[in-house]
Design a protein around this motif. Structure first.
Motif: not given
Length: 301
Positions: A216, A218, A230-234
Protein backbone atom coordinates in the motif's frame (compact mmCIF):
# COMPACT_ATOMS: atom_id res chain seq x y z
CA UNK A 1 17.16 -5.57 -1.12
CA UNK A 2 17.31 -2.87 -3.79
CA UNK A 3 18.80 -4.26 -6.99
CA UNK A 4 20.10 -2.05 -9.77
CA UNK A 5 21.77 -2.26 -13.15
CA UNK A 6 24.51 0.33 -13.36
CA UNK A 7 27.70 1.32 -15.14
CA UNK A 8 30.58 3.72 -14.60
CA UNK A 9 33.50 4.84 -16.75
CA UNK A 10 31.67 3.56 -19.85
CA UNK A 11 31.93 -0.02 -18.64
CA UNK A 12 29.38 -2.67 -19.48
CA UNK A 13 26.21 -2.46 -17.31
CA UNK A 14 26.28 -4.88 -14.39
CA UNK A 15 24.39 -5.91 -11.28
CA UNK A 16 24.52 -3.78 -8.17
CA UNK A 17 22.79 -3.34 -4.83
CA UNK A 18 21.71 0.09 -3.62
CA UNK A 19 22.50 0.77 0.02
CA UNK A 20 21.57 4.30 1.07
CA UNK A 21 23.44 6.61 -1.35
CA UNK A 22 25.84 3.92 -2.51
CA UNK A 23 25.71 1.28 -5.24
CA UNK A 24 27.60 -1.88 -4.28
CA UNK A 25 29.13 -3.57 -7.31
CA UNK A 26 27.70 -7.03 -6.65
CA UNK A 27 29.37 -8.55 -9.71
CA UNK A 28 32.85 -7.39 -8.63
CA UNK A 29 32.21 -8.29 -4.98
CA UNK A 30 31.10 -11.77 -6.00
CA UNK A 31 34.28 -12.32 -8.01
CA UNK A 32 36.45 -11.02 -5.14
CA UNK A 33 34.82 -13.35 -2.63
CA UNK A 34 34.96 -16.36 -4.95
CA UNK A 35 31.20 -16.72 -4.94
CA UNK A 36 28.98 -17.66 -7.87
CA UNK A 37 26.15 -15.29 -8.79
CA UNK A 38 24.72 -14.15 -12.12
CA UNK A 39 26.16 -10.86 -13.31
CA UNK A 40 22.93 -9.37 -14.66
CA UNK A 41 19.57 -8.82 -13.00
CA UNK A 42 17.43 -10.83 -15.42
CA UNK A 43 19.61 -13.92 -14.94
CA UNK A 44 19.64 -13.25 -11.20
CA UNK A 45 15.83 -13.26 -11.10
CA UNK A 46 15.71 -16.43 -13.17
CA UNK A 47 18.07 -18.19 -10.76
CA UNK A 48 15.37 -18.20 -8.09
CA UNK A 49 15.52 -17.85 -4.30
CA UNK A 50 18.96 -19.44 -4.04
CA UNK A 51 20.57 -16.47 -5.82
CA UNK A 52 18.77 -14.01 -3.57
CA UNK A 53 19.79 -15.93 -0.43
CA UNK A 54 23.40 -16.17 -1.65
CA UNK A 55 23.55 -12.42 -2.36
CA UNK A 56 22.10 -11.62 1.04
CA UNK A 57 24.61 -13.89 2.79
CA UNK A 58 27.46 -12.41 0.78
CA UNK A 59 26.57 -8.85 1.74
CA UNK A 60 25.96 -9.70 5.38
CA UNK A 61 29.27 -11.55 5.61
CA UNK A 62 31.40 -8.70 4.27
CA UNK A 63 33.16 -6.24 6.51
CA UNK A 64 32.27 -2.54 6.17
CA UNK A 65 35.70 -1.92 4.65
CA UNK A 66 35.12 -4.56 1.97
CA UNK A 67 31.70 -3.16 1.10
CA UNK A 68 33.14 0.36 0.81
CA UNK A 69 35.86 -0.97 -1.50
CA UNK A 70 33.25 -2.22 -3.95
CA UNK A 71 30.79 0.67 -3.57
CA UNK A 72 30.29 3.72 -5.74
CA UNK A 73 28.41 6.91 -4.81
CA UNK A 74 24.99 6.82 -6.43
CA UNK A 75 25.54 10.17 -8.15
CA UNK A 76 28.78 8.95 -9.76
CA UNK A 77 27.29 6.02 -11.66
CA UNK A 78 24.70 5.66 -14.39
CA UNK A 79 21.58 3.64 -13.62
CA UNK A 80 20.03 1.75 -16.50
CA UNK A 81 16.67 0.07 -16.89
CA UNK A 82 16.91 -2.87 -14.46
CA UNK A 83 16.56 -5.40 -17.30
CA UNK A 84 14.70 -6.04 -20.54
CA UNK A 85 11.50 -7.92 -19.68
CA UNK A 86 10.34 -10.86 -21.72
CA UNK A 87 6.78 -9.53 -21.55
CA UNK A 88 5.33 -6.25 -20.36
CA UNK A 89 1.64 -6.66 -19.58
CA UNK A 90 -0.22 -3.43 -18.99
CA UNK A 91 -3.44 -3.15 -17.02
CA UNK A 92 -5.90 -0.50 -18.13
CA UNK A 93 -8.65 1.13 -16.10
CA UNK A 94 -7.49 -0.32 -12.77
CA UNK A 95 -8.24 2.72 -10.56
CA UNK A 96 -11.86 3.81 -10.17
CA UNK A 97 -11.20 7.54 -10.70
CA UNK A 98 -9.15 6.77 -13.81
CA UNK A 99 -12.12 4.82 -15.20
CA UNK A 100 -14.23 7.96 -14.77
CA UNK A 101 -11.73 10.34 -16.37
CA UNK A 102 -11.08 7.93 -19.24
CA UNK A 103 -14.79 7.71 -20.04
CA UNK A 104 -14.86 11.50 -20.32
CA UNK A 105 -11.71 11.99 -22.36
CA UNK A 106 -10.79 8.69 -24.05
CA UNK A 107 -14.15 7.29 -25.14
CA UNK A 108 -13.99 4.27 -22.85
CA UNK A 109 -16.99 2.90 -20.96
CA UNK A 110 -17.95 4.59 -17.70
CA UNK A 111 -18.79 1.28 -15.99
CA UNK A 112 -16.16 -0.54 -13.95
CA UNK A 113 -14.59 -3.46 -15.83
CA UNK A 114 -15.64 -6.91 -14.60
CA UNK A 115 -12.24 -8.41 -15.46
CA UNK A 116 -8.80 -6.82 -15.86
CA UNK A 117 -8.32 -4.87 -19.08
CA UNK A 118 -5.00 -6.08 -20.50
CA UNK A 119 -2.64 -4.86 -23.21
CA UNK A 120 1.04 -5.29 -24.01
CA UNK A 121 4.12 -3.19 -24.57
CA UNK A 122 7.14 -4.54 -26.50
CA UNK A 123 10.52 -4.83 -24.82
CA UNK A 124 11.87 -2.28 -27.31
CA UNK A 125 9.76 0.37 -25.54
CA UNK A 126 11.88 0.07 -22.37
CA UNK A 127 14.17 2.94 -21.45
CA UNK A 128 16.04 3.64 -18.23
CA UNK A 129 16.27 6.37 -15.59
CA UNK A 130 17.38 9.69 -16.99
CA UNK A 131 16.96 8.53 -20.57
CA UNK A 132 14.72 10.50 -22.95
CA UNK A 133 11.09 9.87 -23.71
CA UNK A 134 11.00 10.55 -27.44
CA UNK A 135 8.40 13.01 -28.73
CA UNK A 136 7.88 12.61 -32.45
CA UNK A 137 5.69 15.47 -33.63
CA UNK A 138 5.06 13.62 -36.90
CA UNK A 139 3.25 10.90 -34.94
CA UNK A 140 1.65 12.55 -31.92
CA UNK A 141 0.47 15.80 -30.41
CA UNK A 142 -0.94 13.96 -27.38
CA UNK A 143 1.99 12.37 -25.52
CA UNK A 144 0.71 11.37 -22.07
CA UNK A 145 2.00 9.95 -18.78
CA UNK A 146 0.86 7.25 -16.31
CA UNK A 147 2.71 6.37 -13.09
CA UNK A 148 2.35 2.64 -12.35
CA UNK A 149 3.64 0.08 -9.87
CA UNK A 150 5.51 -2.59 -11.81
CA UNK A 151 5.31 -6.14 -10.46
CA UNK A 152 8.31 -8.27 -11.41
CA UNK A 153 7.58 -11.98 -11.77
CA UNK A 154 10.12 -14.26 -10.10
CA UNK A 155 9.00 -17.79 -10.99
CA UNK A 156 6.95 -19.45 -13.70
CA UNK A 157 3.24 -18.91 -13.14
CA UNK A 158 0.67 -20.97 -15.01
CA UNK A 159 -2.98 -21.19 -13.91
CA UNK A 160 -2.11 -19.76 -10.51
CA UNK A 161 -4.73 -19.39 -7.78
CA UNK A 162 -5.04 -16.00 -6.13
CA UNK A 163 -3.98 -17.41 -2.76
CA UNK A 164 -0.71 -18.66 -4.31
CA UNK A 165 0.04 -15.60 -6.42
CA UNK A 166 2.44 -13.85 -4.02
CA UNK A 167 4.81 -16.82 -4.31
CA UNK A 168 5.49 -15.78 -7.90
CA UNK A 169 6.37 -12.13 -7.18
CA UNK A 170 10.06 -11.29 -7.13
CA UNK A 171 9.69 -7.60 -6.40
CA UNK A 172 8.58 -4.16 -7.51
CA UNK A 173 9.69 -1.26 -9.65
CA UNK A 174 8.14 1.74 -11.45
CA UNK A 175 6.90 1.85 -15.01
CA UNK A 176 5.75 5.08 -16.63
CA UNK A 177 3.13 3.97 -19.16
CA UNK A 178 3.69 6.59 -21.85
CA UNK A 179 0.96 6.84 -24.49
CA UNK A 180 0.40 8.67 -27.76
CA UNK A 181 -3.33 9.17 -27.23
CA UNK A 182 -3.91 10.11 -30.87
CA UNK A 183 -2.35 6.87 -32.13
CA UNK A 184 -5.07 4.52 -30.94
CA UNK A 185 -6.25 2.55 -33.95
CA UNK A 186 -9.81 1.21 -34.01
CA UNK A 187 -9.66 0.99 -30.22
CA UNK A 188 -6.33 -0.89 -30.20
CA UNK A 189 -3.56 0.48 -27.96
CA UNK A 190 -0.43 -1.35 -29.10
CA UNK A 191 1.08 1.35 -31.31
CA UNK A 192 -0.20 4.09 -29.01
CA UNK A 193 1.62 2.59 -26.04
CA UNK A 194 4.39 0.54 -27.65
CA UNK A 195 6.64 3.01 -29.41
CA UNK A 196 10.34 3.28 -28.56
CA UNK A 197 10.94 4.87 -25.13
CA UNK A 198 7.27 4.52 -24.09
CA UNK A 199 8.12 2.28 -21.11
CA UNK A 200 10.51 4.11 -18.77
CA UNK A 201 11.40 1.46 -16.16
CA UNK A 202 13.34 1.66 -12.88
CA UNK A 203 15.22 3.07 -11.11
CA UNK A 204 15.67 -0.19 -9.14
CA UNK A 205 13.88 -3.43 -8.36
CA UNK A 206 12.96 -3.77 -4.70
CA UNK A 207 12.56 -7.37 -3.56
CA UNK A 208 9.16 -8.48 -2.26
CA UNK A 209 10.47 -9.08 1.29
CA UNK A 210 11.52 -5.42 1.54
CA UNK A 211 7.96 -4.11 1.00
CA UNK A 212 4.97 -4.78 3.28
CA UNK A 213 2.49 -7.20 1.75
CA UNK A 214 0.16 -6.29 0.22
CA UNK A 215 1.96 -3.13 -0.92
CA UNK A 216 0.00 0.00 0.00
CA UNK A 217 2.34 2.60 -1.39
CA UNK A 218 1.87 6.31 -2.00
CA UNK A 219 2.45 7.19 -5.64
CA UNK A 220 2.71 10.44 -7.53
CA UNK A 221 3.82 11.93 -10.82
CA UNK A 222 5.19 15.41 -11.48
CA UNK A 223 5.75 17.25 -14.75
CA UNK A 224 8.27 20.09 -14.44
CA UNK A 225 7.82 19.92 -10.68
CA UNK A 226 4.01 20.21 -10.75
CA UNK A 227 2.06 17.29 -9.25
CA UNK A 228 -0.27 15.72 -11.81
CA UNK A 229 -1.05 12.36 -10.17
CA UNK A 230 -1.31 11.44 -6.49
CA UNK A 231 -2.78 8.24 -5.10
CA UNK A 232 -1.95 4.97 -3.34
CA UNK A 233 -1.67 1.45 -4.71
CA UNK A 234 -4.32 0.25 -2.26
CA UNK A 235 -6.89 1.85 -4.57
CA UNK A 236 -6.33 -0.69 -7.34
CA UNK A 237 -9.60 -2.14 -8.58
CA UNK A 238 -7.99 -5.52 -9.28
CA UNK A 239 -5.30 -6.35 -6.74
CA UNK A 240 -1.99 -8.01 -7.59
CA UNK A 241 -3.11 -11.60 -6.80
CA UNK A 242 -6.19 -11.13 -9.00
CA UNK A 243 -4.05 -9.84 -11.84
CA UNK A 244 -1.61 -12.75 -11.65
CA UNK A 245 -4.42 -15.30 -11.45
CA UNK A 246 -6.29 -13.76 -14.38
CA UNK A 247 -3.26 -13.39 -16.65
CA UNK A 248 -1.85 -16.82 -15.86
CA UNK A 249 -5.19 -18.47 -16.56
CA UNK A 250 -4.30 -18.43 -20.24
CA UNK A 251 -0.76 -17.02 -20.52
CA UNK A 252 2.37 -18.35 -18.83
CA UNK A 253 4.19 -15.74 -16.79
CA UNK A 254 7.94 -16.27 -16.70
CA UNK A 255 10.75 -14.91 -14.51
CA UNK A 256 11.45 -11.34 -15.53
CA UNK A 257 8.02 -10.63 -16.95
CA UNK A 258 6.54 -7.33 -15.74
CA UNK A 259 2.95 -6.44 -14.93
CA UNK A 260 2.30 -2.68 -15.00
CA UNK A 261 -0.62 -2.58 -12.59
CA UNK A 262 -2.46 0.50 -13.83
CA UNK A 263 -2.55 4.25 -13.43
CA UNK A 264 -4.50 6.45 -11.03
CA UNK A 265 -6.34 9.53 -12.25
CA UNK A 266 -4.53 12.67 -13.30
CA UNK A 267 -3.35 11.72 -16.78
CA UNK A 268 -2.90 14.57 -19.21
CA UNK A 269 -5.85 13.62 -21.40
CA UNK A 270 -8.16 13.83 -18.39
CA UNK A 271 -7.22 17.34 -17.31
CA UNK A 272 -9.25 20.46 -18.17
CA UNK A 273 -7.96 21.58 -20.56
CA UNK A 274 -5.94 18.51 -21.60
CA UNK A 275 -2.19 18.76 -21.08
CA UNK A 276 0.41 16.74 -22.95
CA UNK A 277 4.17 16.31 -22.85
CA UNK A 278 6.45 18.43 -24.99
CA UNK A 279 10.21 18.38 -25.64
CA UNK A 280 12.01 19.96 -22.72
CA UNK A 281 9.62 18.62 -20.08
CA UNK A 282 10.83 16.54 -17.14
CA UNK A 283 8.60 13.70 -15.90
CA UNK A 284 9.14 12.24 -12.41
CA UNK A 285 7.21 9.18 -11.26
CA UNK A 286 7.56 8.36 -7.55
CA UNK A 287 6.39 5.34 -5.58
CA UNK A 288 7.14 4.99 -1.87
CA UNK A 289 9.68 2.28 -0.99
CA UNK A 290 10.82 2.14 -4.63
CA UNK A 291 12.07 5.63 -5.49
CA UNK A 292 11.74 8.17 -8.28
CA UNK A 293 11.97 7.46 -11.99
CA UNK A 294 12.86 10.68 -13.80
CA UNK A 295 12.97 11.12 -17.60
CA UNK A 296 13.30 14.17 -19.83
CA UNK A 297 11.17 14.52 -22.96
CA UNK A 298 13.19 15.07 -26.14
CA UNK A 299 12.41 15.80 -29.78
CA UNK A 300 12.72 12.62 -31.85
CA UNK A 301 12.75 14.31 -35.26
Amino acid sequence: MRLATFSDDDERPRLGVQQERLIVDLAALTAHEGAALPGDLLSFIGSGPKALDAARSLLEGCTPDTLRRFARPRDEVTLHAPFRPGKIIGVGLNYVEHVAESSRSLDTKDSLPSRPVLFSKPATAVTGPGQPIWHNGNLTAQLDWECELAVVIGSTARRVREEDAWNHVFGYSILNDISARDQRRSGQWFFSKGQDSYAPFGPVVVTRAAVPCPPELDMSLRVNGEVKQKSNTRHMLFKIPQLIADISSGMTLEPGDVIATGSPSGVGAGLTPPQFLRPGDLVEATIASVGTLANPVADAR
